[in-house]
Design a protein around this motif. Structure first.
Motif, PDB file in Angstrom:
ATOM      1  N   ALA A 140       0.937  -1.171  -0.012  1.00 26.69           N
ATOM      2  CA  ALA A 140      -0.099   0.019  -0.034  1.00 26.69           C
ATOM      3  C   ALA A 140       0.965   1.135   0.137  1.00 26.69           C
ATOM      4  O   ALA A 140       2.146   1.272   0.171  1.00 26.69           O
ATOM      5  N   LEU A 141       0.302   2.357  -0.315  1.00 28.11           N
ATOM      6  CA  LEU A 141       0.951   3.786  -0.425  1.00 28.11           C
ATOM      7  C   LEU A 141       0.182   4.766   0.533  1.00 28.11           C
ATOM      8  O   LEU A 141      -0.893   4.788   0.527  1.00 28.11           O
ATOM      9  N   LEU A 142       0.892   5.319   1.265  1.00 33.81           N
ATOM     10  CA  LEU A 142       0.550   6.618   2.198  1.00 33.81           C
ATOM     11  C   LEU A 142       1.370   7.722   1.637  1.00 33.81           C
ATOM     12  O   LEU A 142       2.585   8.012   1.635  1.00 33.81           O
ATOM     13  N   ASN A 143       0.506   8.665   0.838  1.00 34.39           N
ATOM     14  CA  ASN A 143       1.082  10.087   0.449  1.00 34.39           C
ATOM     15  C   ASN A 143       0.740  11.122   1.701  1.00 34.39           C
ATOM     16  O   ASN A 143      -0.515  11.139   1.901  1.00 34.39           O
ATOM     17  N   ARG A 151      -2.435  24.270  -6.754  1.00 32.45           N
ATOM     18  CA  ARG A 151      -1.923  25.007  -7.477  1.00 32.45           C
ATOM     19  C   ARG A 151      -0.301  24.890  -7.750  1.00 32.45           C
ATOM     20  O   ARG A 151       0.048  24.859  -8.955  1.00 32.45           O
ATOM     21  N   ASP A 152       0.173  25.131  -6.794  1.00 31.43           N
ATOM     22  CA  ASP A 152       1.761  24.657  -6.785  1.00 31.43           C
ATOM     23  C   ASP A 152       1.972  23.335  -7.378  1.00 31.43           C
ATOM     24  O   ASP A 152       2.993  23.339  -8.161  1.00 31.43           O
ATOM     25  N   GLU A 153       1.469  22.365  -7.111  1.00 38.26           N
ATOM     26  CA  GLU A 153       1.556  20.749  -7.494  1.00 38.26           C
ATOM     27  C   GLU A 153       1.376  20.846  -9.345  1.00 38.26           C
ATOM     28  O   GLU A 153       2.142  20.427  -9.957  1.00 38.26           O
ATOM     29  N   ILE A 154       0.326  21.501  -9.645  1.00 34.31           N
ATOM     30  CA  ILE A 154       0.115  21.669 -10.963  1.00 34.31           C
ATOM     31  C   ILE A 154       1.033  22.640 -11.758  1.00 34.31           C
ATOM     32  O   ILE A 154       1.661  22.245 -12.759  1.00 34.31           O
ATOM     33  N   ALA A 155       1.533  23.712 -11.197  1.00 32.82           N
ATOM     34  CA  ALA A 155       2.381  24.601 -11.816  1.00 32.82           C
ATOM     35  C   ALA A 155       3.751  23.804 -11.856  1.00 32.82           C
ATOM     36  O   ALA A 155       4.478  23.873 -12.943  1.00 32.82           O
ATOM     37  N   SER A 156       4.184  23.027 -10.855  1.00 35.17           N
ATOM     38  CA  SER A 156       5.387  22.354 -11.085  1.00 35.17           C
ATOM     39  C   SER A 156       5.163  21.088 -12.071  1.00 35.17           C
ATOM     40  O   SER A 156       6.395  20.911 -12.638  1.00 35.17           O
ATOM     41  N   SER A 157       4.261  20.668 -12.080  1.00 30.93           N
ATOM     42  CA  SER A 157       3.896  19.505 -13.150  1.00 30.93           C
ATOM     43  C   SER A 157       4.025  20.375 -14.540  1.00 30.93           C
ATOM     44  O   SER A 157       4.654  19.371 -15.595  1.00 30.93           O
ATOM     45  N   VAL A 158       3.589  21.303 -14.872  1.00 29.82           N
ATOM     46  CA  VAL A 158       3.676  21.925 -16.109  1.00 29.82           C
ATOM     47  C   VAL A 158       4.802  22.432 -16.296  1.00 29.82           C
ATOM     48  O   VAL A 158       5.452  22.286 -17.444  1.00 29.82           O
ATOM     49  N   GLN A 159       5.608  23.035 -15.415  1.00 29.10           N
ATOM     50  CA  GLN A 159       7.128  23.219 -15.673  1.00 29.10           C
ATOM     51  C   GLN A 159       7.855  22.046 -15.949  1.00 29.10           C
ATOM     52  O   GLN A 159       8.842  22.191 -16.930  1.00 29.10           O
ATOM     53  N   GLY A 182       2.541  15.270  -8.065  1.00 29.41           N
ATOM     54  CA  GLY A 182       2.965  14.389  -7.266  1.00 29.41           C
ATOM     55  C   GLY A 182       2.626  12.949  -6.969  1.00 29.41           C
ATOM     56  O   GLY A 182       3.228  12.066  -6.607  1.00 29.41           O
ATOM     57  N   THR A 183       1.246  12.919  -7.150  1.00 30.21           N
ATOM     58  CA  THR A 183       0.449  11.651  -6.873  1.00 30.21           C
ATOM     59  C   THR A 183       0.807  10.531  -7.952  1.00 30.21           C
ATOM     60  O   THR A 183       1.147   9.462  -7.563  1.00 30.21           O
ATOM     61  N   ALA A 184       0.839  10.937  -9.017  1.00 33.77           N
ATOM     62  CA  ALA A 184       1.336  10.218 -10.417  1.00 33.77           C
ATOM     63  C   ALA A 184       2.839   9.654 -10.146  1.00 33.77           C
ATOM     64  O   ALA A 184       3.118   8.684 -10.169  1.00 33.77           O
ATOM     65  N   LEU A 185       3.859  10.489  -9.656  1.00 37.53           N
ATOM     66  CA  LEU A 185       5.139  10.315  -9.259  1.00 37.53           C
ATOM     67  C   LEU A 185       5.316   9.017  -8.188  1.00 37.53           C
ATOM     68  O   LEU A 185       6.390   8.387  -8.145  1.00 37.53           O
ATOM     69  N   SER A 186       4.689   9.346  -7.233  1.00 36.18           N
ATOM     70  CA  SER A 186       4.546   8.444  -6.208  1.00 36.18           C
ATOM     71  C   SER A 186       4.001   7.044  -6.570  1.00 36.18           C
ATOM     72  O   SER A 186       3.956   6.098  -5.747  1.00 36.18           O
ATOM     73  N   GLY A 187       3.212   6.890  -7.870  1.00 37.41           N
ATOM     74  CA  GLY A 187       2.781   5.886  -8.124  1.00 37.41           C
ATOM     75  C   GLY A 187       1.250   5.372  -7.530  1.00 37.41           C
ATOM     76  O   GLY A 187       0.683   4.336  -7.476  1.00 37.41           O
ATOM     77  N   SER A 188       0.556   6.528  -7.198  1.00 35.83           N
ATOM     78  CA  SER A 188      -0.643   6.467  -6.784  1.00 35.83           C
ATOM     79  C   SER A 188      -1.893   6.108  -7.805  1.00 35.83           C
ATOM     80  O   SER A 188      -1.706   6.753  -9.116  1.00 35.83           O
ATOM     81  N   PRO A 189      -2.797   5.183  -7.639  1.00 37.96           N
ATOM     82  CA  PRO A 189      -3.814   4.945  -8.546  1.00 37.96           C
ATOM     83  C   PRO A 189      -5.007   6.122  -8.714  1.00 37.96           C
ATOM     84  O   PRO A 189      -4.883   7.179  -7.824  1.00 37.96           O
ATOM     85  N   ARG A 190      -5.697   6.214  -9.554  1.00 34.99           N
ATOM     86  CA  ARG A 190      -6.837   7.339  -9.748  1.00 34.99           C
ATOM     87  C   ARG A 190      -7.608   7.514  -8.359  1.00 34.99           C
ATOM     88  O   ARG A 190      -7.832   6.475  -7.666  1.00 34.99           O
ATOM     89  N   LEU A 191      -7.733   8.853  -8.137  1.00 36.41           N
ATOM     90  CA  LEU A 191      -8.469   9.017  -6.736  1.00 36.41           C
ATOM     91  C   LEU A 191     -10.011   8.666  -6.827  1.00 36.41           C
ATOM     92  O   LEU A 191     -10.613   9.328  -7.635  1.00 36.41           O
TER      93      LEU A 191
END
Length: 258
Positions: A140-143, A151-159, A182-191
């Motif tokens: 299992a995974l705990l984020n 907003r920061d997560e999305i901006a970082s992903s776009v960059q 961040g959730t994709a990079l950690s290997g998280s499934p769809r929310l």
């Protein structure tokens, strides 16, 4: 875990279980004020609830849990409160990662999502150690999102996507941006589900991209330290009812299995 809890969880497991649940753990400060206690006591009680709820999720075979632990905006709070939260984070991560505790017991990998460079150096070191200790856990995974805003997560992903595709050879689209969250990079499934406690009905800049498609969102008036099995169970049952309704299958209750 007592007999009644185990029995109730067994009943819930007869139906569809979300693979990925997110929690906005809201209401710690109001919980403390209601009891005329220091704010730190409310955050400490909230951490104890996190451990209990995480164990419930793991016993239900939820594959990923994401919690909103500390917003970037929370740095605007009083120095006393921020310092108390940082100390609790250090103590909490160390406790979670003890070999005789939850993460080792259930094979949980820990991932911290957010601007870790904004945290105190000693907490950053504990995070590195905690992530390394659990990196080979795959059940299992705990984020833990801290310090974080969507907003920061999305901006970082776009960059990151722009830097990757500077030559223009690969199309720049929403799938590329989603892949660098961040959730994709950690290997998280769809929310599948988001739960916010305390009666506040807003997302507060949490997982805005991830919640935009098919995520069931629940708001409960209970303060996070008071959140527990029976309320969580009712939410899971409602999730199952909606899944069965969408699939056209009879629910467990009407089928006589409960």
């Amino acid at each position: 875990m007592d007999f009644c809890t185990r029995t109730f969880l067994s009943i819930l497991k007869a139906g569809p279980i979300p693979r990925h649940i997110a929690f906005v753990m809201d209401g710690n400060r109001r919980y403390a004020r209601k009891r005329y206690s220091p704010v730190r006591a409310g955050h400490k009680a909230g951490f104890q609830t996190l451990k209990k709820v995480l164990e419930l999720c793991l016993n239900l075979d939820v594959k990923c849990v994401t919690v909103y632990s500390f917003s970037i905006e929370n740095f605007k709070r009083s120095k006393e409160e921020v310092d108390a939260i940082m100390e609790l984070a250090k103590d909490g991560l160390l406790e979670l990662c003890r070999h005789d505790h939850l993460l080792a017991k259930y094979g949980v990998r820990l991932k911290i999502i957010g601007r870790k460079n904004l945290l105190p150096p000693d907490l950053q070191e504990i995070i590195r150690t905690s992530e390394q200790l659990t990196q080979n856990n795959h059940r299992a995974l705990l984020n833990v999102c801290m310090p974080y805003t969507a907003r920061d997560e999305i901006a970082s992903s776009v960059q990151a996507t722009i830097e990757l595709h500077q030559n223009g050879d690969i199309p720049f689209d929403e799938n590329e941006i989603a892949a660098h969250l961040g959730t994709a990079l950690s290997g998280s499934p769809r929310l599948d589900m988001m739960i916010r406690t305390s009666g506040v009905k807003r997302l507060s800049d949490f997982l805005l991209w991830q919640t935009c498609v098919d995520t069931q969102i629940y708001f409960t008036p209970t303060y996070w330290p008071d959140f527990g099995l029976w309320e969580f169970g009712k939410i899971i049952l409602d999730y199952q009812r909606k899944v069965w309704s969408e699939s056209g299958k009879p629910c467990a209750v009407t089928a006589g299995r409960c």
